[in-house]
Design an enzyme around this catalytic site. Sequence first.
Site, mmCIF file in Angstrom:
data_model
loop_
_atom_site.group_PDB
_atom_site.id
_atom_site.type_symbol
_atom_site.label_atom_id
_atom_site.label_comp_id
_atom_site.label_asym_id
_atom_site.label_seq_id
_atom_site.Cartn_x
_atom_site.Cartn_y
_atom_site.Cartn_z
ATOM 1 N N GLY A 63 36.857 40.529 30.050
ATOM 2 C CA GLY A 63 38.020 41.019 29.310
ATOM 3 C C GLY A 63 38.958 39.848 29.075
ATOM 4 O O GLY A 63 39.085 39.294 27.987
ATOM 5 N N CYS A 70 66.660 45.789 33.632
ATOM 6 C CA CYS A 70 67.644 45.935 34.687
ATOM 7 C C CYS A 70 66.949 45.838 36.045
ATOM 8 O O CYS A 70 66.863 46.815 36.790
ATOM 9 C CB CYS A 70 68.311 47.295 34.507
ATOM 10 N N TYR A 78 45.992 41.859 29.300
ATOM 11 C CA TYR A 78 46.839 42.633 30.203
ATOM 12 C C TYR A 78 48.334 42.427 29.934
ATOM 13 O O TYR A 78 49.152 42.523 30.837
ATOM 14 C CB TYR A 78 46.491 42.304 31.668
HETATM 15 C C1 LIG Z 1 34.787 47.177 36.142
HETATM 16 C C2 LIG Z 1 35.488 46.068 35.475
HETATM 17 N N1 LIG Z 1 34.840 45.379 34.525
HETATM 18 C C3 LIG Z 1 35.437 44.375 33.864
HETATM 19 C C4 LIG Z 1 36.734 44.001 34.141
HETATM 20 C C5 LIG Z 1 37.327 42.891 33.356
HETATM 21 O O1 LIG Z 1 37.772 41.872 34.148
HETATM 22 P P1 LIG Z 1 38.374 40.554 33.481
HETATM 23 O O2 LIG Z 1 39.400 40.954 32.502
HETATM 24 O O3 LIG Z 1 38.941 39.841 34.649
HETATM 25 O O4 LIG Z 1 37.232 39.826 32.858
HETATM 26 C C6 LIG Z 1 37.454 44.690 35.136
HETATM 27 C C7 LIG Z 1 38.812 44.289 35.517
HETATM 28 O O5 LIG Z 1 39.020 43.579 36.479
HETATM 29 C C8 LIG Z 1 36.811 45.762 35.807
HETATM 30 O O6 LIG Z 1 37.456 46.454 36.728
HETATM 31 N N1 LIG Z 2 45.491 43.792 35.141
HETATM 32 C C1 LIG Z 2 45.093 42.711 35.957
HETATM 33 C C2 LIG Z 2 43.643 42.628 36.252
HETATM 34 C C3 LIG Z 2 42.995 43.885 36.700
HETATM 35 C C4 LIG Z 2 41.832 44.063 35.870
HETATM 36 C C5 LIG Z 2 41.190 45.403 35.943
HETATM 37 N N2 LIG Z 2 40.304 45.629 37.047
HETATM 38 C C6 LIG Z 2 45.685 41.398 35.478
HETATM 39 O O1 LIG Z 2 46.500 41.402 34.630
HETATM 40 O O2 LIG Z 2 45.372 40.357 35.941
#
Ligand SMILES: Cc1ncc(COP(=O)(O)O)c(C=O)c1O
Ligand SMILES: N[C@@H](CCCC[NH3+])C(=O)O
Length: 430
Positions: free
Chosen positions: A291, A360, A389
């Site tokens: 991701g 705030c 994110y």
């Molecule tokens: C099951 C699963 N797959 C893929 C991802 C994508 O991770 P990243 O954005 O760190 O590549 C996540 C998030 O951590 C996840 O929980």
């Molecule tokens: N949201 C997180 C990561 C978690 C990904 C989902 N398992 C971040 O910003 O780093």
Amino acid sequence: MKLHGTMSVKNKNLYIGGVKCENVAKKYETPLYIFDEKLIRKNCREYVNYFKVKENNNKVAYAGKAFLPRYMCQLIKEENLYLDVVSGGELYTAYKSQFPMEKILFHGNNKTIDEIEMGIKLGVGIFVVDNFYELDLIEEICERYNTIQDIYFRITPSIEAHTHEYIKTGQIDSKFGFALTNGDLYEALEKVKEYKNINLIGLHAHIGSQIFEVDPYMDAVDIMMNLIKKIKENYNIEIKEIDLGGGIGVYYTKHDTPKTIKEFCESIINRVEKTCEKLKINKPVLIIEPGRSIVANAGSTLYTIGSIKDIKDIRTYVSVDGGMTDNIRPSLYQAGYECAVINKIGLDKINQVTVAGKCCESGDILITDTDIMEIQSGDILITTSTGAYGYSMSSNYNKIPKPAVVFVKDGKSKLICKRQSYKDLISLEL
Ligand SMILES: Cc1ncc(COP(=O)(O)O)c(C=O)c1O
Ligand SMILES: N[C@@H](CCCC[NH3+])C(=O)O
């Protein structure tokens, strides 16, 4: 500030995708997310290439939780990736973008009955089953709809990756997946053998996020390959697919030293080949779910600087027109970012400041103690690497509207998500 993707500088002005950031800020106003489409596509293509999608039939599934407007679904479809969704909302977004349902992997540690039913009715390719509750529900709902569902089991491999405590997932003390150590996975395998409407084809493990080392992935490969052998011998079930999750780390600041996509993919593929030879098992189809490493560096946020508060001998607070509502990561994980003023790139960094948001909350700090060029109110500040994110974790705290999202490419900008209006903020209230 590191320049990512198509970022370039002309006469101290920052350009992304051939578009002058100053013009984008004027046209769409701030705060604003700006995405470099070419860089996203380049990352997708590198994954497809180095993960041997064509040669070995491996699959790259983009983890939609990182950033999933409909425009992204279409882009992911065009780049031939699969899509990992984790909620009914993400699934709906994919469906409404005409994303092929058979290329969806449906994740989540507590899918609701409605979500499971929705996934089965829409025909999602794979349910990544997390627990017994879900397993039983899928069997029951599939029976009702007279259908058979392909699934993976999510396992907890007991691997501790070096990353922030909140984004580790592979350790034994985790809400995710079937544990190996307490026999849960084996009980689930017994169940699945009895179930008529479930077809177990793969195993999944995700060890965490923002990980720089390849070693924990090597450990995950070994654990999964040994499981394939054991499951075949003891349960006569052929595990054909192995999903190693996402988590590949990216550059946010100079303290981060990520591996390239190529290095990561090659390490995994080589390890799988070696382990298969050693264990004398067939090579499974491999899946990864990146991701962050697809979108993080491609996204930036533009803010207008407002108040500048200098507390002599202590700190200078530079406040911007966004903050933890559009980027919660600094408050949640103490995440670091880089920044610059978009029309003063390359000027000497003569001040140390702390960039604060407008919420705030004292904890609404975007960057603590960063060196920066001469600044004044009205300057446009960019924080880079906010593509993952950022928008997806944004909120309306303090009733602050969510910023717009713009994609830039070849000298053109395109609005893909509108800025929320004050009216939008009260639109659900009766
Ligand atoms: C099951 C699963 N797959 C893929 C991802 C994508 O991770 P990243 O954005 O760190 O590549 C996540 C998030 O951590 C996840 O929980
Ligand atoms: N949201 C997180 C990561 C978690 C990904 C989902 N398992 C971040 O910003 O780093």
